[in-house]
Design a protein around this motif. Structure first.
Motif, PDB file in Angstrom:
ATOM      1  N   TRP A   6       0.791  -1.226   0.000  1.00 16.02           N
ATOM      2  CA  TRP A   6       0.000   0.000   0.000  1.00 16.02           C
ATOM      3  C   TRP A   6       0.829   1.285   0.000  1.00 16.02           C
ATOM      4  O   TRP A   6       0.547   2.187  -0.805  1.00 16.02           O
ATOM      5  CB  TRP A   6      -1.014  -0.014   1.142  1.00 16.02           C
ATOM      6  CG  TRP A   6      -1.610   1.326   1.423  1.00 16.02           C
ATOM      7  CD1 TRP A   6      -1.486   2.060   2.564  1.00 16.02           C
ATOM      8  CD2 TRP A   6      -2.420   2.117   0.540  1.00 16.02           C
ATOM      9  NE1 TRP A   6      -2.156   3.250   2.445  1.00 16.02           N
ATOM     10  CE2 TRP A   6      -2.735   3.309   1.215  1.00 16.02           C
ATOM     11  CE3 TRP A   6      -2.894   1.931  -0.756  1.00 16.02           C
ATOM     12  CZ2 TRP A   6      -3.521   4.317   0.640  1.00 16.02           C
ATOM     13  CZ3 TRP A   6      -3.669   2.940  -1.327  1.00 16.02           C
ATOM     14  CH2 TRP A   6      -3.978   4.111  -0.637  1.00 16.02           C
ATOM     15  N   PRO A   7       1.831   1.468   0.842  1.00 21.93           N
ATOM     16  CA  PRO A   7       2.529   2.767   0.852  1.00 21.93           C
ATOM     17  C   PRO A   7       3.129   3.153  -0.501  1.00 21.93           C
ATOM     18  O   PRO A   7       2.974   4.304  -0.945  1.00 21.93           O
ATOM     19  CB  PRO A   7       3.613   2.588   1.921  1.00 21.93           C
ATOM     20  CG  PRO A   7       3.067   1.535   2.837  1.00 21.93           C
ATOM     21  CD  PRO A   7       2.320   0.591   1.917  1.00 21.93           C
ATOM     22  N   LEU A  12       2.710   6.329  -5.529  1.00 22.24           N
ATOM     23  CA  LEU A  12       2.679   6.421  -6.990  1.00 22.24           C
ATOM     24  C   LEU A  12       1.403   7.098  -7.455  1.00 22.24           C
ATOM     25  O   LEU A  12       1.438   8.017  -8.275  1.00 22.24           O
ATOM     26  CB  LEU A  12       2.798   5.040  -7.638  1.00 22.24           C
ATOM     27  CG  LEU A  12       2.569   5.072  -9.165  1.00 22.24           C
ATOM     28  CD1 LEU A  12       3.829   5.491  -9.885  1.00 22.24           C
ATOM     29  CD2 LEU A  12       2.072   3.761  -9.673  1.00 22.24           C
ATOM     30  N   MET A  13       0.263   6.648  -6.946  1.00 21.37           N
ATOM     31  CA  MET A  13      -1.022   7.174  -7.404  1.00 21.37           C
ATOM     32  C   MET A  13      -1.211   8.651  -7.064  1.00 21.37           C
ATOM     33  O   MET A  13      -1.961   9.354  -7.732  1.00 21.37           O
ATOM     34  CB  MET A  13      -2.178   6.356  -6.832  1.00 21.37           C
ATOM     35  CG  MET A  13      -2.261   4.955  -7.391  1.00 21.37           C
ATOM     36  SD  MET A  13      -2.388   4.982  -9.191  1.00 21.37           S
ATOM     37  CE  MET A  13      -2.175   3.266  -9.564  1.00 21.37           C
ATOM     38  N   GLY A  22      -5.090   8.902 -15.072  1.00 20.58           N
ATOM     39  CA  GLY A  22      -6.104   9.814 -14.570  1.00 20.58           C
ATOM     40  C   GLY A  22      -5.710  10.532 -13.295  1.00 20.58           C
ATOM     41  O   GLY A  22      -6.557  11.110 -12.631  1.00 20.58           O
ATOM     42  N   GLY A  23      -4.460  10.480 -12.924  1.00 22.95           N
ATOM     43  CA  GLY A  23      -4.011  11.073 -11.667  1.00 22.95           C
ATOM     44  C   GLY A  23      -3.307  12.391 -11.877  1.00 22.95           C
ATOM     45  O   GLY A  23      -3.348  12.945 -12.975  1.00 22.95           O
ATOM     46  N   PRO A  24      -2.681  12.853 -10.830  1.00 31.32           N
ATOM     47  CA  PRO A  24      -2.563  12.254  -9.505  1.00 31.32           C
ATOM     48  C   PRO A  24      -3.917  12.110  -8.815  1.00 31.32           C
ATOM     49  O   PRO A  24      -4.838  12.880  -9.047  1.00 31.32           O
ATOM     50  CB  PRO A  24      -1.661  13.221  -8.736  1.00 31.32           C
ATOM     51  CG  PRO A  24      -1.033  14.111  -9.764  1.00 31.32           C
ATOM     52  CD  PRO A  24      -1.939  14.105 -10.944  1.00 31.32           C
ATOM     53  N   LYS A  25      -4.007  11.094  -7.960  1.00 32.62           N
ATOM     54  CA  LYS A  25      -5.223  10.768  -7.221  1.00 32.62           C
ATOM     55  C   LYS A  25      -5.090  11.230  -5.774  1.00 32.62           C
ATOM     56  O   LYS A  25      -3.990  11.389  -5.262  1.00 32.62           O
ATOM     57  CB  LYS A  25      -5.461   9.245  -7.225  1.00 32.62           C
ATOM     58  CG  LYS A  25      -5.502   8.599  -8.583  1.00 32.62           C
ATOM     59  CD  LYS A  25      -6.785   8.912  -9.294  1.00 32.62           C
ATOM     60  CE  LYS A  25      -6.884   8.108 -10.591  1.00 32.62           C
ATOM     61  NZ  LYS A  25      -8.103   8.381 -11.301  1.00 32.62           N
ATOM     62  N   LEU A  80       5.051   0.465 -13.409  1.00 33.07           N
ATOM     63  CA  LEU A  80       6.272   0.207 -12.651  1.00 33.07           C
ATOM     64  C   LEU A  80       6.578   1.410 -11.778  1.00 33.07           C
ATOM     65  O   LEU A  80       6.271   2.547 -12.147  1.00 33.07           O
ATOM     66  CB  LEU A  80       7.459  -0.056 -13.575  1.00 33.07           C
ATOM     67  CG  LEU A  80       7.433  -1.338 -14.383  1.00 33.07           C
ATOM     68  CD1 LEU A  80       8.629  -1.384 -15.326  1.00 33.07           C
ATOM     69  CD2 LEU A  80       7.418  -2.560 -13.489  1.00 33.07           C
ATOM     70  N   TYR A  81       7.185   1.147 -10.644  1.00 36.31           N
ATOM     71  CA  TYR A  81       7.649   2.228  -9.782  1.00 36.31           C
ATOM     72  C   TYR A  81       8.911   2.837 -10.362  1.00 36.31           C
ATOM     73  O   TYR A  81       9.652   2.185 -11.117  1.00 36.31           O
ATOM     74  CB  TYR A  81       7.895   1.715  -8.363  1.00 36.31           C
ATOM     75  CG  TYR A  81       6.639   1.225  -7.670  1.00 36.31           C
ATOM     76  CD1 TYR A  81       5.468   1.965  -7.723  1.00 36.31           C
ATOM     77  CD2 TYR A  81       6.627   0.036  -6.983  1.00 36.31           C
ATOM     78  CE1 TYR A  81       4.311   1.526  -7.098  1.00 36.31           C
ATOM     79  CE2 TYR A  81       5.478  -0.416  -6.342  1.00 36.31           C
ATOM     80  CZ  TYR A  81       4.321   0.334  -6.407  1.00 36.31           C
ATOM     81  OH  TYR A  81       3.189  -0.102  -5.784  1.00 36.31           O
TER      82      TYR A  81
END
Length: 149
Positions: A6-7, A12-13, A22-25, A80-81
């Protein structure tokens, strides 16, 4: 997927790297997407998997098959990060997920919805053998649709 994922997923999002999704969220929207990715396994028989480096066990990103009310067709997606790009991880993960989805899962076709400005994802779709399908329905009107067969 685990809570340990999750972190990095949330970061990333909420970053500029999510601009092609569609981000940043917001954190709340990121959480909803994270739960959606995991819940699809129970609800649809497919979903997202995290991409992990075999040697270091570091999480590098995600690959998944999405569908349901948000996607007109089954979508093969990936991200990918930062720092994990350019080493073939997304290609290997997407090939494996596509093979599973079209083989064991029995789907007839997959599409990838790609932001027109996301050159890296367009090139990856083409390396996977996907072809543009301008007539396919899409969740966002400007998305490119690449069809995997």
């Amino acid at each position: 997927m685990t809570m340990e994922d999750w972190p990095d997923y949330s970061a990333l999002m909420q970053s500029d790297r999510a601009r092609y999704m569609g981000g940043p969220k917001s954190e709340a929207d990121s959480w909803g997407m994270f739960c959606h990715d995991a819940a699809q396994w129970a609800l649809m028989g497919h979903g997202a998997l995290m991409i992990e480096d075999k040697a270091s066990r570091a999480c590098l990103g995600q690959v998944g098959v999405n569908h349901g009310p948000l996607f007109p067709e089954h979508e093969l997606g990936w991200f990918l990060y930062e720092g994990a790009e350019g080493r073939g991880y997304a290609l290997e993960a997407a090939r494996a997920m596509r093979g599973w989805a079209l083989g064991e899962r029995g789907l007839k076709t997959l599409v990838s919805y790609i932001d027109p400005d996301n050159e890296k994802s367009r090139l990856l779709a083409e390396r996977l053998g996907a072809v543009p399908d301008p007539d396919a329905p899409r969740p966002a009107p400007d998305d490119l649709v690449y069809r995997h067969v």
